[in-house]
Design a protein around this motif. Sequence first.
Motif, PDB file in Angstrom:
ATOM      1  N   ASN A 384       1.042  -1.279   0.167  1.00 28.61           N
ATOM      2  CA  ASN A 384      -0.123   0.138   0.199  1.00 28.61           C
ATOM      3  C   ASN A 384       0.714   1.213   0.315  1.00 28.61           C
ATOM      4  N   LEU A 385       1.615   1.347   0.393  1.00 30.57           N
ATOM      5  CA  LEU A 385       2.853   2.311   0.833  1.00 30.57           C
ATOM      6  C   LEU A 385       3.634   2.678  -0.421  1.00 30.57           C
ATOM      7  N   THR A 386       3.788   1.316  -1.074  1.00 29.40           N
ATOM      8  CA  THR A 386       4.947   1.826  -2.852  1.00 29.40           C
ATOM      9  C   THR A 386       3.253   2.067  -3.628  1.00 29.40           C
ATOM     10  N   ALA A 387       1.704   1.902  -2.839  1.00 24.95           N
ATOM     11  CA  ALA A 387       1.341   2.214  -4.542  1.00 24.95           C
ATOM     12  C   ALA A 387       0.341   3.646  -3.914  1.00 24.95           C
ATOM     13  N   LEU A 388       0.554   4.335  -3.214  1.00 25.03           N
ATOM     14  CA  LEU A 388       0.553   5.603  -3.004  1.00 25.03           C
ATOM     15  C   LEU A 388       1.887   6.386  -3.322  1.00 25.03           C
ATOM     16  N   ALA A 389       2.531   5.886  -2.833  1.00 25.74           N
ATOM     17  CA  ALA A 389       4.177   6.459  -3.379  1.00 25.74           C
ATOM     18  C   ALA A 389       4.013   6.949  -4.627  1.00 25.74           C
ATOM     19  N   VAL A 390       3.721   6.189  -5.282  1.00 26.70           N
ATOM     20  CA  VAL A 390       3.974   6.125  -6.885  1.00 26.70           C
ATOM     21  C   VAL A 390       3.047   7.079  -7.047  1.00 26.70           C
ATOM     22  N   LYS A 402      11.690  18.475  -3.528  1.00 26.92           N
ATOM     23  CA  LYS A 402      11.065  20.005  -3.039  1.00 26.92           C
ATOM     24  C   LYS A 402       9.994  19.852  -1.852  1.00 26.92           C
ATOM     25  N   GLY A 403       9.913  18.418  -2.267  1.00 29.67           N
ATOM     26  CA  GLY A 403       9.044  18.679  -0.381  1.00 29.67           C
ATOM     27  C   GLY A 403       7.307  18.687  -1.500  1.00 29.67           C
ATOM     28  N   LEU A 404       6.126  17.883  -0.084  1.00 30.17           N
ATOM     29  CA  LEU A 404       4.828  17.817  -0.401  1.00 30.17           C
ATOM     30  C   LEU A 404       4.456  19.601  -0.824  1.00 30.17           C
ATOM     31  N   ALA A 405       5.065  19.757   1.106  1.00 26.06           N
ATOM     32  CA  ALA A 405       3.969  20.910   1.051  1.00 26.06           C
ATOM     33  C   ALA A 405       4.297  22.128   0.461  1.00 26.06           C
ATOM     34  N   GLY A 406       5.601  22.113  -0.477  1.00 25.29           N
ATOM     35  CA  GLY A 406       6.091  22.871  -1.671  1.00 25.29           C
ATOM     36  C   GLY A 406       4.663  22.682  -2.895  1.00 25.29           C
ATOM     37  N   VAL A 419      -9.147   8.840   0.100  1.00 24.67           N
ATOM     38  CA  VAL A 419     -10.928   8.430   0.334  1.00 24.67           C
ATOM     39  C   VAL A 419     -10.830   6.597   0.346  1.00 24.67           C
ATOM     40  N   ALA A 420     -11.769   6.299   1.179  1.00 24.75           N
ATOM     41  CA  ALA A 420     -11.659   4.792   1.630  1.00 24.75           C
ATOM     42  C   ALA A 420     -12.732   4.701   2.709  1.00 24.75           C
ATOM     43  N   SER A 421     -13.395   3.272   2.691  1.00 22.82           N
ATOM     44  CA  SER A 421     -14.405   3.243   3.497  1.00 22.82           C
ATOM     45  C   SER A 421     -13.310   2.384   4.418  1.00 22.82           C
ATOM     46  N   ARG A 422     -14.770   2.771   5.267  1.00 24.77           N
ATOM     47  CA  ARG A 422     -14.332   2.300   7.002  1.00 24.77           C
ATOM     48  C   ARG A 422     -13.745   0.956   7.318  1.00 24.77           C
ATOM     49  N   ARG A 423     -13.297  -0.461   6.447  1.00 27.22           N
ATOM     50  CA  ARG A 423     -12.909  -0.900   6.659  1.00 27.22           C
ATOM     51  C   ARG A 423     -11.737  -1.233   5.664  1.00 27.22           C
ATOM     52  N   VAL A 424     -10.613  -0.245   5.341  1.00 28.04           N
ATOM     53  CA  VAL A 424     -10.048   0.010   5.306  1.00 28.04           C
ATOM     54  C   VAL A 424      -8.971  -0.339   6.349  1.00 28.04           C
ATOM     55  N   HIS A 425      -7.836  -0.710   5.604  1.00 30.60           N
ATOM     56  CA  HIS A 425      -6.535  -1.738   6.456  1.00 30.60           C
ATOM     57  C   HIS A 425      -5.679  -0.308   7.080  1.00 30.60           C
ATOM     58  N   TYR A 426      -5.626  -0.518   8.773  1.00 26.00           N
ATOM     59  CA  TYR A 426      -4.861   0.178   9.301  1.00 26.00           C
ATOM     60  C   TYR A 426      -3.353   0.476   8.210  1.00 26.00           C
ATOM     61  N   SER A 427      -2.914   0.001   7.905  1.00 29.77           N
ATOM     62  CA  SER A 427      -1.807   0.399   7.002  1.00 29.77           C
ATOM     63  C   SER A 427      -1.404   1.689   6.031  1.00 29.77           C
ATOM     64  N   VAL A 428      -3.066   1.816   5.525  1.00 32.01           N
ATOM     65  CA  VAL A 428      -3.160   3.427   4.783  1.00 32.01           C
ATOM     66  C   VAL A 428      -3.105   4.445   5.455  1.00 32.01           C
ATOM     67  N   ARG A 429      -3.658   4.036   6.621  1.00 30.89           N
ATOM     68  CA  ARG A 429      -3.073   5.461   7.824  1.00 30.89           C
ATOM     69  C   ARG A 429      -1.729   6.107   7.938  1.00 30.89           C
ATOM     70  N   LYS A 430      -1.291   4.728   8.274  1.00 29.48           N
ATOM     71  CA  LYS A 430       0.279   4.303   7.851  1.00 29.48           C
ATOM     72  C   LYS A 430       0.916   4.986   6.989  1.00 29.48           C
ATOM     73  N   ALA A 431       0.500   4.693   6.210  1.00 34.45           N
ATOM     74  CA  ALA A 431       1.371   5.264   4.609  1.00 34.45           C
ATOM     75  C   ALA A 431       0.879   6.744   4.808  1.00 34.45           C
ATOM     76  N   SER A 433       0.788   8.637   7.022  1.00 35.58           N
ATOM     77  CA  SER A 433       1.626   9.838   7.580  1.00 35.58           C
ATOM     78  C   SER A 433       3.374   9.845   7.214  1.00 35.58           C
ATOM     79  N   ILE A 434       3.501   9.063   6.491  1.00 33.67           N
ATOM     80  CA  ILE A 434       4.997   8.246   6.234  1.00 33.67           C
ATOM     81  C   ILE A 434       5.198   9.347   4.528  1.00 33.67           C
ATOM     82  N   LEU A 435       3.785   9.542   3.813  1.00 37.09           N
ATOM     83  CA  LEU A 435       3.907  10.275   3.080  1.00 37.09           C
ATOM     84  C   LEU A 435       4.044  11.516   3.016  1.00 37.09           C
ATOM     85  N   GLY A 436       3.451  12.132   4.469  1.00 32.22           N
ATOM     86  CA  GLY A 436       3.142  13.815   4.877  1.00 32.22           C
ATOM     87  C   GLY A 436       2.194  13.731   4.062  1.00 32.22           C
TER      88      GLY A 436
END
Length: 768
Positions: A384-390, A402-406, A419-431, A433-436
């Motif tokens: 999930n982290l890899t897919a969302l980073a891409v 240059k960073g996400l904020a800029g 955006v996802a359902s309430r049944r989405v895996h908690y790893s999406v929230r971790k991703a 957080s990591i991806l900014g």
Amino acid sequence: MGSARHRAQEVLEEGDHDERGQARAVDGVEKKHASRSQHPPDLAHHVFHVRDVLQDIEACDDIERAALEREVFGACREVLNRESFRKCVASCHLERLLGNVDAGDKASPARERFGGKPPTAPDIENVHTLPRRDEPLGKGEPRFTQLLKGCEGAGFVPPLVRPRVVLLQVIHCGTFCRSHHPRRVRLCPQEHGALVGMISKKKVDSVPQLGNLANFDTLRTKYFLSQDNEQECARWLQLALREAAAFVQNSDGHKIHSDVTLPHLEKLFPETSMPDAGDDLPDTFRKAVDVVMRHSVRVASPYYVGHMSGVTPYFSLIADLLICALNQNVVKIETALSASFVEGQTLAWLHRLVYGQSEAFYRKTLHAPESAFGNVTSGGTMGNLTALAVARNLRFPEAPRKGLAGALAASGHTRLVLVASRRVHYSVRKAASILGIGEDNVVEIPVQPFENRIDVGALESTLDSLKAEGACVLALIGVAGSTETGGVDDLLALARLAKTHNTWFHVDAAWGGPLLLSRTHSPLLRGIEAADSVVMDGHKLFYLPMSHGCVLFRDVHALDALRHTARYIIRTGSVDLGRTSLEGSRRFDSFKMWFFLRVLGRRGFEALVDNAVSLGHAYGRLVEKHPSFQLTSRVSTNILTYRYVPPEWKAALERLRMEACPKNAPPPNVQAAVAFVTSVLNDVNVELQKRQRQAGRSFVSRTTLESVYAGTDTVVLRAVPFNPLTTEAMLVEILAEQETLGRDVFRKRWKKLRMNAPEGFETILAEQ
């Protein structure tokens, strides 16, 4: 038993304060048996071994004591002839086991253990008695030298010498015995120096310091595979395989969860510093078996139906052993030659399973260095982290540098959301957080009550609202087999909305992906082929051992968004797999999937998946028909949730479940009744699940759902039956155990809680 314990302590206590006593014991055993040529000279070792085990037996309860005594019987009987075994057992005051020795006793453990045939007497040509502790070195040197040569000839594990202590482990006739304990022999400084000198092939005049004990030559010849120690390695592998098989089959009948408490486990692992001189292989293996394996969860049990971890085919041991032996690092071609092509081929097979492109497409793309079907990962979290980073890097190409904020500010958007359902895996929230992106920017959409699929109407409204406020929806995430309930979102509807809103469509199919292998159940995932990225886990419904996952991309150039190079590996123009992965060094875990797919084929996996889903639906039917259980979610795959309820409440609770949903807006008195009932039954089901785990006969997990009754969190039992060895009859047994536990807990709790019931509670429950 007390006298046996006393003798065991006399023989086995160590330390300078008791050296003379131990020496007398060793000497006594030698004198007793030296003149008896009809007895194997290694009888002394086994007397010590049995006495050592007796210390454990004395402290056990009756059931465990009997098991340990059987273990002693089997261990000694395996390597001694019958007459010697009789004398060994008699010397340890276990005469009551002698009735099982006779080969004519068809019911004896010996016959059961050896398939009805008594074991043959061992070849004892090279086994030598132990040297006397108090024998002068000059006089006893030839005998001491003979012992060392005998150790080598008979297969004794060469000792990793410690100050004044040598560990000897018997390897007799090419057979290890599970219960052999390392034999400790106390040596005087002069003897110890001579021993170290002989092992290191040089004279040693004094006892060496710890830093010199684990000398390079000893370690090299002892632990690194060569022709000289190939047989030794094979024996250890045989022993490890036997222990692994015993653990998986649980032939000793251990509980699924050990009775050990967490405080006791802490005491079993007290060391805060790594071993200095090392514990040597026999000691470490013994601790691995007696402590680590003994207190591991037996997830292969057919009564273990609580989580997504479980049994694997026995050939998974073969695959993992080969992976370990090959030790390929698939980050670069220079450390993973054929492995790089195995991984590429495996990803192509899985990509074709999801996206179904033409044969010409896969032939053209399979070995093209500029293309990538995806990545093999450690699991769904990294996938999930890899897919969302891409997705982030393709949407904001400047973000990696240059960073996400800029990048976000330059785009004119107010915020970035997933955006996802309430049944989405908690790893999406971790991703997030990591991806900014931030965990607060994961927008969760309600699910349909009981169905546990994303509410598409609510999703459409949310997407419109986010667009109006200027938010950028980085990705819309569909769930194909939720971890909690097994529900599958309407992927076709999500694909349509993702296209309308020009957003990345990602599907987390970590659990449900293998449904694509089934002609019966693959329609559940219709629409997955439109996803930009898909995650699947091998260590779940693909039946691979931990750990294996993968992330796949519809566009074989999408991973260019993560492409990196370095000067010493993953160079520009190379075919190194590490060019497009978040992880660097990686184990050759793709071999497991490749191996499994080769062995079982698509049709073999289809049979496994169909059986798993069939088990889930069978369990659901059993729950629905049972008067003491309430199904709390639709069974879509093979994950289901339910809870214990008193039989007299079930009909009313089903009616209240239909009334207490958001669209019906139940009256306050009904809401109060639902809240009260839920509170009572939450406590009951939590305690039920704990007691079932402690009993150790079977296991289900539990979770909390907000979708059973609107506005109320409901504790539910969660079952994931997918073990091919699990039968419907076993599921009936699991429910019967839960009914007994639930009834007992409810009766005790209800006596105290009944007085707190809201007004009119009984009337509401009585209404039909």
